[in-house]
Design a protein around this motif. Structure first.
Motif, PDB file in Angstrom:
ATOM      1  N   PRO A  60     138.606 -97.609 -40.843  1.00  0.00           N
ATOM      2  CA  PRO A  60     137.300 -98.288 -40.917  1.00  0.00           C
ATOM      3  C   PRO A  60     136.513 -98.211 -39.604  1.00  0.00           C
ATOM      4  CG  PRO A  60     139.008 -99.662 -41.896  1.00  0.00           C
ATOM      5  CD  PRO A  60     139.707 -98.500 -41.233  1.00  0.00           C
ATOM      6  N   ASP A  61     135.183 -98.111 -39.738  1.00  0.00           N
ATOM      7  CA  ASP A  61     134.299 -98.035 -38.570  1.00  0.00           C
ATOM      8  C   ASP A  61     134.562 -99.170 -37.589  1.00  0.00           C
ATOM      9  OD1 ASP A  61     132.939 -95.761 -39.409  1.00  0.00           O
ATOM     10  OD2 ASP A  61     131.432 -96.904 -40.538  1.00  0.00           O
ATOM     11  N   ALA A  62     134.714-100.404 -38.114  1.00  0.00           N
ATOM     12  CA  ALA A  62     134.845-101.571 -37.230  1.00  0.00           C
ATOM     13  C   ALA A  62     136.057-101.421 -36.302  1.00  0.00           C
ATOM     14  CB  ALA A  62     134.958-102.850 -38.045  1.00  0.00           C
ATOM     15  N   VAL A  63     137.114-100.803 -36.801  1.00  0.00           N
ATOM     16  CA  VAL A  63     138.340-100.647 -36.008  1.00  0.00           C
ATOM     17  C   VAL A  63     138.084 -99.729 -34.812  1.00  0.00           C
ATOM     18  CG1 VAL A  63     140.693 -99.726 -36.036  1.00  0.00           C
ATOM     19  CG2 VAL A  63     139.863-101.079 -37.974  1.00  0.00           C
ATOM     20  N   VAL A  64     137.545 -98.541 -35.089  1.00  0.00           N
ATOM     21  CA  VAL A  64     137.359 -97.585 -33.979  1.00  0.00           C
ATOM     22  C   VAL A  64     136.229 -98.019 -33.047  1.00  0.00           C
ATOM     23  CG1 VAL A  64     138.426 -95.546 -35.013  1.00  0.00           C
ATOM     24  CG2 VAL A  64     136.042 -96.041 -35.511  1.00  0.00           C
ATOM     25  N   ILE A  65     135.196 -98.639 -33.589  1.00  0.00           N
ATOM     26  CA  ILE A  65     134.099 -99.123 -32.734  1.00  0.00           C
ATOM     27  C   ILE A  65     134.637-100.191 -31.778  1.00  0.00           C
ATOM     28  CG2 ILE A  65     131.898-100.406 -32.708  1.00  0.00           C
ATOM     29  CD1 ILE A  65     131.269 -98.928 -35.434  1.00  0.00           C
ATOM     30  N   GLY A  66     135.497-101.065 -32.285  1.00  0.00           N
ATOM     31  CA  GLY A  66     136.104-102.106 -31.446  1.00  0.00           C
ATOM     32  C   GLY A  66     136.935-101.502 -30.320  1.00  0.00           C
ATOM     33  N   MET A  67     137.685-100.438 -30.657  1.00  0.00           N
ATOM     34  CA  MET A  67     138.512 -99.798 -29.626  1.00  0.00           C
ATOM     35  C   MET A  67     137.639 -99.175 -28.544  1.00  0.00           C
ATOM     36  SD  MET A  67     141.813 -98.124 -31.585  1.00  0.00           S
ATOM     37  CE  MET A  67     140.883 -96.720 -32.057  1.00  0.00           C
ATOM     38  N   ILE A  68     136.569 -98.508 -28.952  1.00  0.00           N
ATOM     39  CA  ILE A  68     135.672 -97.865 -27.976  1.00  0.00           C
ATOM     40  C   ILE A  68     134.961 -98.915 -27.128  1.00  0.00           C
ATOM     41  CG2 ILE A  68     133.518 -96.527 -27.762  1.00  0.00           C
ATOM     42  CD1 ILE A  68     135.858 -94.698 -28.318  1.00  0.00           C
ATOM     43  N   ARG A  69     134.533 -99.996 -27.759  1.00  0.00           N
ATOM     44  CA  ARG A  69     133.846-101.052 -27.018  1.00  0.00           C
ATOM     45  C   ARG A  69     134.752-101.557 -25.883  1.00  0.00           C
ATOM     46  NH1 ARG A  69     133.307-104.938 -30.730  1.00  0.00           N
ATOM     47  NH2 ARG A  69     131.241-104.323 -31.433  1.00  0.00           N
ATOM     48  N   SER A  70     136.030-101.814 -26.191  1.00  0.00           N
ATOM     49  CA  SER A  70     136.874-102.367 -25.123  1.00  0.00           C
ATOM     50  C   SER A  70     137.159-101.330 -24.046  1.00  0.00           C
ATOM     51  CB  SER A  70     138.152-103.017 -25.667  1.00  0.00           C
ATOM     52  OG  SER A  70     138.813-102.153 -26.504  1.00  0.00           O
ATOM     53  N   LYS A  71     137.274-100.062 -24.421  1.00  0.00           N
ATOM     54  CA  LYS A  71     137.467 -99.026 -23.386  1.00  0.00           C
ATOM     55  C   LYS A  71     136.244 -98.937 -22.464  1.00  0.00           C
ATOM     56  CE  LYS A  71     141.526 -97.613 -23.998  1.00  0.00           C
ATOM     57  NZ  LYS A  71     142.501 -97.845 -22.913  1.00  0.00           N
ATOM     58  N   LEU A  72     135.050 -99.051 -23.034  1.00  0.00           N
ATOM     59  CA  LEU A  72     133.839 -98.995 -22.200  1.00  0.00           C
ATOM     60  C   LEU A  72     133.815-100.187 -21.252  1.00  0.00           C
ATOM     61  CD1 LEU A  72     131.128 -97.855 -24.817  1.00  0.00           C
ATOM     62  CD2 LEU A  72     132.199 -96.476 -23.046  1.00  0.00           C
ATOM     63  N   GLN A  73     134.208-101.360 -21.775  1.00  0.00           N
ATOM     64  CA  GLN A  73     134.225-102.565 -20.934  1.00  0.00           C
ATOM     65  C   GLN A  73     135.264-102.466 -19.820  1.00  0.00           C
ATOM     66  OE1 GLN A  73     134.791-105.532 -23.963  1.00  0.00           O
ATOM     67  NE2 GLN A  73     132.597-105.697 -24.400  1.00  0.00           N
ATOM     68  N   GLN A  74     136.381-101.792 -20.111  1.00  0.00           N
ATOM     69  CA  GLN A  74     137.451-101.656 -19.108  1.00  0.00           C
ATOM     70  C   GLN A  74     137.086-100.686 -17.990  1.00  0.00           C
ATOM     71  OE1 GLN A  74     141.005-100.418 -21.241  1.00  0.00           O
ATOM     72  NE2 GLN A  74     140.879-102.215 -22.555  1.00  0.00           N
ATOM     73  N   ASN A  75     136.045 -99.876 -18.198  1.00  0.00           N
ATOM     74  CA  ASN A  75     135.682 -98.840 -17.213  1.00  0.00           C
ATOM     75  C   ASN A  75     134.218 -98.940 -16.788  1.00  0.00           C
ATOM     76  OD1 ASN A  75     138.187 -96.947 -17.118  1.00  0.00           O
ATOM     77  ND2 ASN A  75     137.846 -97.287 -19.301  1.00  0.00           N
ATOM     78  N   PRO A  76     133.835-100.077 -16.196  1.00  0.00           N
ATOM     79  CA  PRO A  76     132.414-100.290 -15.898  1.00  0.00           C
ATOM     80  C   PRO A  76     131.872 -99.342 -14.822  1.00  0.00           C
ATOM     81  CG  PRO A  76     133.743-102.040 -14.932  1.00  0.00           C
ATOM     82  CD  PRO A  76     134.672-101.216 -15.773  1.00  0.00           C
ATOM     83  N   ASN A  77     132.765 -98.776 -14.005  1.00  0.00           N
ATOM     84  CA  ASN A  77     132.269 -97.926 -12.910  1.00  0.00           C
ATOM     85  C   ASN A  77     132.518 -96.441 -13.154  1.00  0.00           C
ATOM     86  OD1 ASN A  77     131.438-100.219 -11.405  1.00  0.00           O
ATOM     87  ND2 ASN A  77     133.588-100.556 -10.854  1.00  0.00           N
TER      88      ASN A  77
END
Ligand code: ADP
Length: 190
Positions: free
Chosen positions: A61-78
């Motif tokens: 499902p879209d929500a699953v992979v979007i959630g994973m990408i969102r947290s990876k982006l948040q973990q790498n702000p720089n």
């Protein structure tokens, strides 16, 4: 910031070419397939649910992979930039990605689409299945299903990015170094 979407059907060579691009442009590699396999290996509930779909060659499902990408982006702000491999795979995912990047004041620089014909894909995947240990690479029906999912849900993204003036097709057959060189040329032209 250089944010690339590496696009193409299963077996097009996205993983191989990502490794080269990560090295050359100092990007963070985000592969939803790898992230999902990580969840499976860790035995999480998300992983168990995803595995049922992945083993049939169906998109999770879209929500699953979007959630994973969102947290990876948040973990790498720089981060200096990202390469998205196997994501987005639906228009909803592409819209979510635009939204998330926009929130952090950035955007997709371009989509590079590796073009490989279907017969070649099936043979590459069956070959990879011999030593990848991936159950979804070992059965021709599952492979065909993945390509069917790709054609129905993912291929329309070429138009999504073309509409934004961000689409470049790259011939995905030939020597690995030649394909890398074409990708580099396309990035230089962005
Ligand atoms: P391939 O590109 O060779 O199919 P991936 O590792 O990218 O390999 O994907 C393997 C499987 O993981 C897919 O068939 C699908 O079930 C799931 N998957 C990976 N990325 C996504 C995504 N962005 N959206 C939905 N499902 C995904």
């Amino acid at each position: 910031m250089l944010n690339l979407v590496l696009f193409g059907p299963p077996g097009a060579g996205k993983g191989t070419q990502s490794a080269m691009l990560v090295e050359k442009y100092n990007l963070i590699h985000l592969s939803t397939g790898d992230l999902l396999r990580g969840e499976i290996a860790a035995g999480t509930e998300l992983g168990l649910e995803a595995k049922k779909l992945m083993d049939q060659g169906i998109l999770v499902p879209d929500a699953v992979v979007i959630g994973m990408i969102r947290s990876k982006l948040q973990q790498n702000p720089n981060a200096g930039g990202f390469i998205f491999d196997g994501f987005p795979r639906t228009v909803a995912q592409a819209e979510a990605l635009d939204y998330l990047l926009n929130e952090s004041g950035t955007s997709i620089s371009g989509m590079l689409a590796l073009v490989v014909e279907e017969e070649e894909l099936v043979s590459r995947l069956l070959n990879r299945g011999k030593d990848s240990g991936r159950s979804d690479d070992q059965n021709e029906d599952i492979i065909k299903n993945r390509i069917k999912e790709y054609n129905a849900k993912t291929a329309p993204l070429a138009e999504f990015y073309n509409h934004q003036g961000k689409y470049t097709a790259i011939k995905g057959v030939g020597k690995i170094e030649e394909i890398s060189a074409s990708l580099n040329d396309a990035i230089t032209a962005m």
